[in-house]
Design a protein around this motif. Sequence first.
Motif, short mmCIF file in Angstrom:
data_model
loop_
_atom_site.label_atom_id
_atom_site.label_comp_id
_atom_site.label_asym_id
_atom_site.label_seq_id
_atom_site.Cartn_x
_atom_site.Cartn_y
_atom_site.Cartn_z
N PHE A 348 104.96 -57.62 -67.81
CA PHE A 348 104.10 -58.80 -67.82
C PHE A 348 102.85 -58.55 -67.02
O PHE A 348 102.73 -57.58 -66.28
CB PHE A 348 104.87 -60.00 -67.22
N MET A 349 101.92 -59.48 -67.19
CA MET A 349 100.76 -59.51 -66.32
C MET A 349 101.18 -60.19 -65.01
O MET A 349 102.22 -60.83 -64.92
CB MET A 349 99.61 -60.29 -66.97
N ALA A 350 100.33 -60.09 -64.04
CA ALA A 350 100.62 -60.74 -62.76
C ALA A 350 100.76 -62.25 -62.95
O ALA A 350 101.44 -62.93 -62.18
CB ALA A 350 99.52 -60.43 -61.74
N ASN A 351 100.09 -62.78 -64.00
CA ASN A 351 100.20 -64.21 -64.24
C ASN A 351 101.46 -64.58 -65.01
O ASN A 351 101.62 -65.70 -65.47
CB ASN A 351 98.95 -64.72 -64.98
N GLY A 352 102.35 -63.58 -65.19
CA GLY A 352 103.64 -63.88 -65.79
C GLY A 352 103.64 -63.89 -67.29
O GLY A 352 104.68 -64.14 -67.91
N ARG A 353 102.49 -63.63 -67.90
CA ARG A 353 102.43 -63.67 -69.35
C ARG A 353 102.50 -62.27 -69.93
O ARG A 353 102.09 -61.29 -69.30
CB ARG A 353 101.11 -64.34 -69.79
N PRO A 358 97.36 -64.44 -75.58
CA PRO A 358 95.90 -64.48 -75.42
C PRO A 358 95.49 -64.97 -74.04
O PRO A 358 94.41 -64.62 -73.55
CB PRO A 358 95.46 -65.47 -76.50
N ALA A 359 96.38 -65.72 -73.42
CA ALA A 359 96.03 -66.24 -72.09
C ALA A 359 96.32 -65.24 -70.98
O ALA A 359 96.12 -65.53 -69.81
CB ALA A 359 96.79 -67.54 -71.84
N SER A 360 96.83 -64.10 -71.35
CA SER A 360 97.27 -63.16 -70.31
C SER A 360 96.10 -62.51 -69.59
O SER A 360 96.21 -62.09 -68.44
CB SER A 360 98.12 -62.06 -70.94
N GLY A 361 94.97 -62.38 -70.28
CA GLY A 361 93.83 -61.71 -69.67
C GLY A 361 93.91 -60.21 -69.76
O GLY A 361 93.12 -59.48 -69.15
N TYR A 362 94.83 -59.72 -70.53
CA TYR A 362 95.01 -58.27 -70.64
C TYR A 362 93.89 -57.67 -71.47
O TYR A 362 93.49 -58.21 -72.50
CB TYR A 362 96.35 -57.98 -71.29
N THR A 363 93.33 -56.57 -71.06
CA THR A 363 92.33 -55.88 -71.87
C THR A 363 92.54 -54.37 -71.75
O THR A 363 92.99 -53.88 -70.71
CB THR A 363 90.91 -56.25 -71.44
N GLU A 364 92.21 -53.68 -72.82
CA GLU A 364 92.31 -52.23 -72.78
C GLU A 364 90.94 -51.59 -72.68
O GLU A 364 90.83 -50.37 -72.76
CB GLU A 364 93.06 -51.72 -74.03
N ASN A 381 91.57 -50.65 -67.22
CA ASN A 381 91.89 -52.06 -67.04
C ASN A 381 93.28 -52.42 -67.57
O ASN A 381 93.80 -53.49 -67.27
CB ASN A 381 90.83 -52.93 -67.73
N MET A 382 93.85 -51.57 -68.37
CA MET A 382 95.23 -51.78 -68.83
C MET A 382 96.19 -51.98 -67.66
O MET A 382 97.23 -52.61 -67.80
CB MET A 382 95.73 -50.56 -69.62
N TYR A 383 95.84 -51.37 -66.55
CA TYR A 383 96.78 -51.35 -65.43
C TYR A 383 96.38 -52.30 -64.32
O TYR A 383 96.99 -52.31 -63.26
CB TYR A 383 96.90 -49.92 -64.87
N VAL A 384 95.38 -53.08 -64.60
CA VAL A 384 94.89 -54.00 -63.58
C VAL A 384 95.58 -55.35 -63.79
O VAL A 384 95.81 -55.78 -64.93
CB VAL A 384 93.35 -54.14 -63.70
N ASN A 385 95.91 -55.96 -62.71
CA ASN A 385 96.55 -57.27 -62.75
C ASN A 385 97.87 -57.29 -63.50
O ASN A 385 98.19 -58.24 -64.19
CB ASN A 385 95.61 -58.32 -63.39
N ARG A 386 98.62 -56.26 -63.37
CA ARG A 386 99.96 -56.29 -63.94
C ARG A 386 100.94 -56.80 -62.89
O ARG A 386 100.64 -56.87 -61.70
CB ARG A 386 100.38 -54.90 -64.43
N PHE A 390 105.73 -53.63 -62.61
CA PHE A 390 105.02 -52.54 -63.27
C PHE A 390 104.65 -51.46 -62.26
O PHE A 390 104.85 -50.27 -62.48
CB PHE A 390 103.76 -53.08 -63.96
N TYR A 391 104.15 -51.92 -61.11
CA TYR A 391 103.73 -50.96 -60.10
C TYR A 391 104.93 -50.27 -59.44
O TYR A 391 104.83 -49.16 -58.94
CB TYR A 391 102.81 -51.62 -59.08
N VAL A 392 106.06 -50.99 -59.43
CA VAL A 392 107.28 -50.37 -58.90
C VAL A 392 107.76 -49.27 -59.86
O VAL A 392 108.22 -48.22 -59.44
CB VAL A 392 108.40 -51.42 -58.72
N ASP A 393 107.58 -49.53 -61.15
CA ASP A 393 108.27 -48.69 -62.13
C ASP A 393 107.46 -47.52 -62.69
O ASP A 393 108.03 -46.52 -63.10
CB ASP A 393 108.71 -49.55 -63.34
N VAL A 394 106.13 -47.68 -62.79
CA VAL A 394 105.37 -46.73 -63.60
C VAL A 394 104.28 -46.03 -62.79
O VAL A 394 103.52 -46.66 -62.06
CB VAL A 394 104.72 -47.46 -64.81
#
Lengths: 606, 1114
Positions: A348-353, A358-364, A381-386, A390-394
């Motif tokens: 997920f994104m940090a916002n839980g989505r 579309p509301a996630s704010g994810y962009t590549e 930016n794929m890895y921003v605000n996750r 995600f940061y624990v795992d990857v």
Amino acid sequence: MLGFMKTKNILYSIYAIGLLCATGSCSKFLSQVPDDKLTIDDVFKKKSTTEQYLANVYTYIRQEGDWNNGSPWEGLSDEIDVTYNDYPTYSMNLGQWDRNRDSYTYWRSFYQGIRSASYFMQRVDECPELQSELKIQYKAEARVLRAYFYAMLMRQYGPVIILPNLAIAPDASIDEFSFPRNSYDECADYVAKEIDAAIPSLPVSQGSTQEYGRIKKGMALAVKARMLLYAASPLVNGNTDYAGFKNPDGTLLVSQQYDAGKWKKAADAAKAVIDMPDYSLYKELDGSGKIKPYESCKNVFLKDWNSEIILARVVSDGMYSIDKNGSPYVLGGWSSWGPTQQSVDAFFMANGRSIDDPASGYTESGFAAAAGTWYAAGASNMYVNREPRFYVDVTFNLSKWINNASNNNGGTGSAPITIQMYKGGNSGQYTGRNWSRTGYCARKMVNPSSLVGPDKIAARTEVVYRLAEMYLDYAEALNEYDPGNADIKKYINLIRERAGIPQYGSAVENIPEPAGQEAWRQAIRKERRVELAFEYHRYFDTRRWKIAEQTDAGPMYGMDVNATTTVDFSKRVVFENRVFLKKNYLWNILQSELNKDKNLVENPGW
Amino acid sequence: MLSVTILCSLVLLAGPGNAQRMDKVKVDVQFKGVGLKQALRTLEAKTSFHFTYRDADLDNTPLVSFEARQATVAQVLKGIFLNQPLTFYQQDANIIIKKPDEARIDDLILTDDLAPLSVVIRGKVNNEKGEPMEGVSVSEKGTVNGTSTNAQGQFTLIVAGASAVLKLSYIGYQSQELPLNGQTTVLTAMQSLANDLGDVVVVAYGQRQKKIETLGAQSTLNVTELKQPVANITTVLAGRVSGLVGVQRSGEPGRDNADIWIRGIATMSNSTPLVLVDGVERSFNNIDPNDIESFTILKDASSTSVFGVRGANGVILITTKKGRPGRTDISLDFYTGLTNFTRLPETADGVAYMQMANEASVTRGGNPIYSDSAIHKTYTQEDPYLYPNVNWFKEIFNKFGRNRKANLSMRGGNEKSSFYVSAGYYDETGLFKTDGLQKYNTSIKFTRYNFSSALTIKATKTTTVDLGIKGWISNGNYPGTTTDGSTATDDIFYMALKTYPILYPKMYPDGKEPFISTGGGLNSAYALLVNHGYMTIFQNQVMSDLQVKQDLGFITKGLSARFLYSFDASANNTLMRTKNPSSYYATGRDANGNLVYTVTGSGQDYLGFSRNNGGSRQFYLEGAINYANTFGRHKVGGMILYNQSDKVDATANDLIGSIPYRSLGSVGRFTYSYDDRYLAEATFGYNGAENFSPNKRFGFFPSFAAGWVISNEKFYHFNNVFQLLKLRGSYGQVGSSRIDGRRFAYVGTVANTNNYWYGQDRGNSITGVDISDYPVDATWETEKDLNLGFEFKTLGNALYIQTDVFKRRRENIFLSRGVVPDFLGIRNNLLGNLGTVESEGIDITAEYSKPIGKVTVSIRGTFTYNKNKRVEDDSPAQPYPWLESRGLPVFFRRGYQATGYYTDAEINDPKVARTTGVVQAGDLKFKDLNGDGVIDGNDVSVMGRDQVPQILYGFGSSIGWKQFSLSAFFQGTGLVDFYLGNDFMPFRNGSARGSLYSNIKDRWTPDNPRQDAFYPRLSYGADINQNYAGNSHWVMNGQFLRLKTLDFGYTLKKGALHKYGVQNMRMYIIAYNLFTITPFKLWDPELGGGSGIGGAGTRYPNIRTFSVGVNVNF
């Protein structure tokens, strides 16, 4: 003449000795096996050797974390690509897998464990040195272990042969062991009943510090819960694909009638663990009592015997394989467990989505202008605000490493090193083989205290069952037979709370609750995929949900590891096209085994 | 004719009555070929007599030889004038010598009145062909007085008188009684007992039999053939003895033992033959061939059943040299030579490797692996540290090694005691390079010292005591590589192939060792060789035996008893001073052009030490009563024997292994022959085996044999065609109690399993225990063995052919139960007497020898063929007949039947069955045996033959002309295949590991889609399809024909160096393993196939040697 007489006398005495031997002591000459040699009867005369026999039964609990050679469950799932193309997982993913392939065939090993457990139960009562309470407890431990081994066989092979409770004589005739397979439902009932029978004799708490790691009540319940969840799942619950999957006598091996009641059993079993006061989600709190999600999710695997652990297995070299394969090359790791783009996308994104929301704010597109806590400036930016998990795992391109080691020799710097996954980068493609084909590396469970370059691996246990899985098992089962039950949201949200992302619900900081059973089903599966990522569940989940034909076949994606810059690198490319056939839902039983038992049938499609 | 000349005569007068009588005065004389006058002068000096004669009478008389102690002058004179045309008489103190017709008769002394006289007899004994016979025992009848002939066949014996009778005897020859009738010189020829020159062969338990009387199938090796320029005699046997199958899988000095089977393999369990050296079970690898007197292999039941549960796999009997009465022979043998490899695996170079890698990836739709610039830099070698191109084999080997050997032996004695002593020295240096920078020496050097001594003492008239002490000490120096935990250097070879040529240089500058881990690790073969320390292996073996033979003729004629006790000890001791240095990998160069390294392994840069000791000791005891007698034309023999042995292995790792290995048995053998025409034999062995429960412990193994020598029949009239015709047959039972990997099968075992860790701090580690083996009521394997033999001689005894055909059926073979499914969870399946194997074959020996003018030609050949088949192996029923293992050979391999490469058309045709995985044109196509359209495990069937050859043959010829001799010996194998291990199939492991063999260009490509290409369409990475799954494409024909020995010698003319005491001297040049003809080109096919370290050609190859030597007899 004197000399002659002497010689003659000597000669005669020698013959006399020879004759004596030939008549009297010869049988003794060959009977030399000492009486005080350890025999199996002796084993059960002493407490220490009886306990050794039980320890032997425990050793059949497999170490699942040895992903590439020991356990294939990650490398054969859509979560991970095992980099090395000489490992069996590589060719198996490409469809190079026929009925005679014996890679990762645990059939024999688990049945050996089953035999040892049965034999232990048969004989432990003979031990005069063992107090009767211990006899009862040890017998119950062996009983749960045996049930666990059956459950492990069932997840790989489907319906298996439930053997008689007494170990079969080694010299039994071929007809005495021509058992047919039991139906999956029979297997599930058997395992559940065995565990139920053992539970009253098992202690609840860990007991003395020396006894940590033994089977406890919670462990037994957890085995039952996961097994019943599998037994309720579509693969074996009314799966009409298996209408022709029968014993020679016509017995159906997989039920053709869907039974929602199986989900209830599974939910009840998971709830029984959840309701035990002994376990709670592992959380680290900051000074203000707020959960620290990154630390909580990371350290649940690193802090031995924490409150979330239901069963952990200790291995002699710690988690060498996890630490070594999960660390990037620059630090002396092998970079060889590459999460696929599919699993990266699942976080997920940090916002839980989800990223497709579309509301996630994810962009590549674009790259981080400034460094974040877990990445350096310039990261995609794929890895921003996750989300924290995600940061624990990857480990991703330009992520920061989990400790301050500066090189593969274990030298320490003042700040974490930045991992470059592009070609020519510090952990990217090079002439050797220790680079990830997906451009990612699985860092979940890698211990920051280990220095992998010099092989200084911090000791710890491997988590086999933990409470978070029980929450997810419970929510999933509940949603299937009692959609709308409030516990579904409750337990999913408990997982999300600990993970540090917004929960489902109506509160301001929350995100909208999934609408209806199907939406919840997807939410639960997503949550499960993220929470239990790289913990050997995904392989079985995609199969029991019957979605592996979609998830495990076709193109698998990663980053462009042939690119030499971050910009070129940060795009999705296919790294391999996998083959998944219907037969792959269940593992092949070797022809050599079928030859020995005329009533044993092969799994469908092989 | 005497010419008579009258000259003065010497007359001396003495007072009458004072004169002593010549038949009373006693004197000692010793005349050896002196003139008569000289003899008389000596007598004059020794006595007060004077001799009167005419010079002319004594001229030209024969020389005189006479020896006597305390003989009267008259006796002496009678002796020396015995054959002279003269007579003598006494006149006072004068003795007158005259021709008889001139003598005064009344003065002559009647010699018949004289007392008995000691006479020295000289003689020479030849055989029927007129060649001197050595070692013939010569005695004076009725006394203990005796001697034996020397190498020239001569003897000297003092007898009581000239009327004594001499008795001559030699084993295998007709004894002779020779009345002297006054002669003092004797020349006689011994007649052999049999027609065929009296060949005597060694049979079980020290017994000897005339060849004509033998009924068992056995072959002997001419021991001179053992004298090859190699350290280990096991390696020279193949092809030289019929019925013996031998292959040498390594040529590494000190570790080059050949595997040996007799009549092939007849069981799935242990098939190694029993080896007896001087009657005791011992290894013979390190025995000096110069010390070997005879070498025999026993092949059929009638010769091996006496060994009971030890004899089923055939028996090798070796006897070492014993003392021999007669003159002391001193023999010196020395050679020195150069060694090199028969064939090393050849690899493709770095540029080819990179080009092929690119092709492999691109042809499967991938990207090139190596850039053009990298390939170019590899080609130009502008930076050999970053773009290396290493030919590993070139880096680790020298062109030549060396070996040399010296042996000095002495043999001699008299009738009371005789001896044999020898000392040998052998050394061999391997072909590995060393690094001058290292302070220690990693080169392979193997040195061995042998000694052998045998003493035979005739303790009494009827008792003989033999004492033998033999042994050897060897010292080997080896590189300190132990990556595979063993001590052999196979891993250096393995790394030389595993590490591909472009990975890194052999060493970085400053001695940094390169290494990279690819899931197992790639070492620099060169660094392993020179940079990992060294180890020394010290081994020794002492074999001692004491044997007493007692003639019990005083009880009944022909009865004797024998007792043998032996004590053997061996030790070995490996001292490892090894290190595992830090390793590096260069990733590039910095701005200053210095190499940038990453540390790929932090190791230990200084020598560490570890050791490994082992040893064993063995007692053996044997007592036997023998009987042999002849009643007219009936000849009977019998033997009853008891033996027991007790061996302790000092390297035992567990309780079971530490218990002495014991066996005991009793044996009987009864022989009968009538007139050398009809022969019969019955033997039995009754043995106990420790492996079985007390009620199944003893086994009885009888056998019977009969023979008919047709050519000895009175009605036989074809002597002009066949000089010998003999038929023989045997049938019997033999056994085996050896169970591989399992002792005391009747006892169940409990073994430690893995550890499990409990405890909060993971510290409560408990070792698991579980049943390892269940007790089984197993018993010995038995074999029924039928042998038919046919021998003949033709072409005037010049050609001799011995043929044996056999059929064996081994039952009750130890197998673990094959029908037990895995789901029973039994850790080690129960053993049982479950298998049956049948085998059959033929052994032929042919010998031809004939002089053609001044050229002597001899030709010798052997041929051994066998095949075996599983009749029962407890395998479960199979769904398809081609999956059935019954009916297949003991060792078989199964795989897909490759039928060429897929064509584009076949790939596009859905009717053509596909192999699994990513399949394209140019991939191997397999037969769909069950026709279900799928190629899977049900489509595998037996492919090829085993890598133990079914046919083994050898032939050789030697030609002698004047002082020159030239001999050649070829050895070959046939009906042998091996599987090309998968380890180094092209890019099977991607860039993980694996060089390419030099034949990589021989491959299928889309541009050149050859069906006969060696390699299929290349691929990069693991088995994306089934090209490298077990299939018949990779079965290689392993047959070869090898010029094993080429020997050119020159013998100095007899007597040329007599003044230096040299009797005989021969100089020679030997080339060993000179060339090999084989269809397999990648490495020496004798190494076989297989995979892993030691497989796929990664062994120290067999070596070729060129030696010069000299052999001197003093």
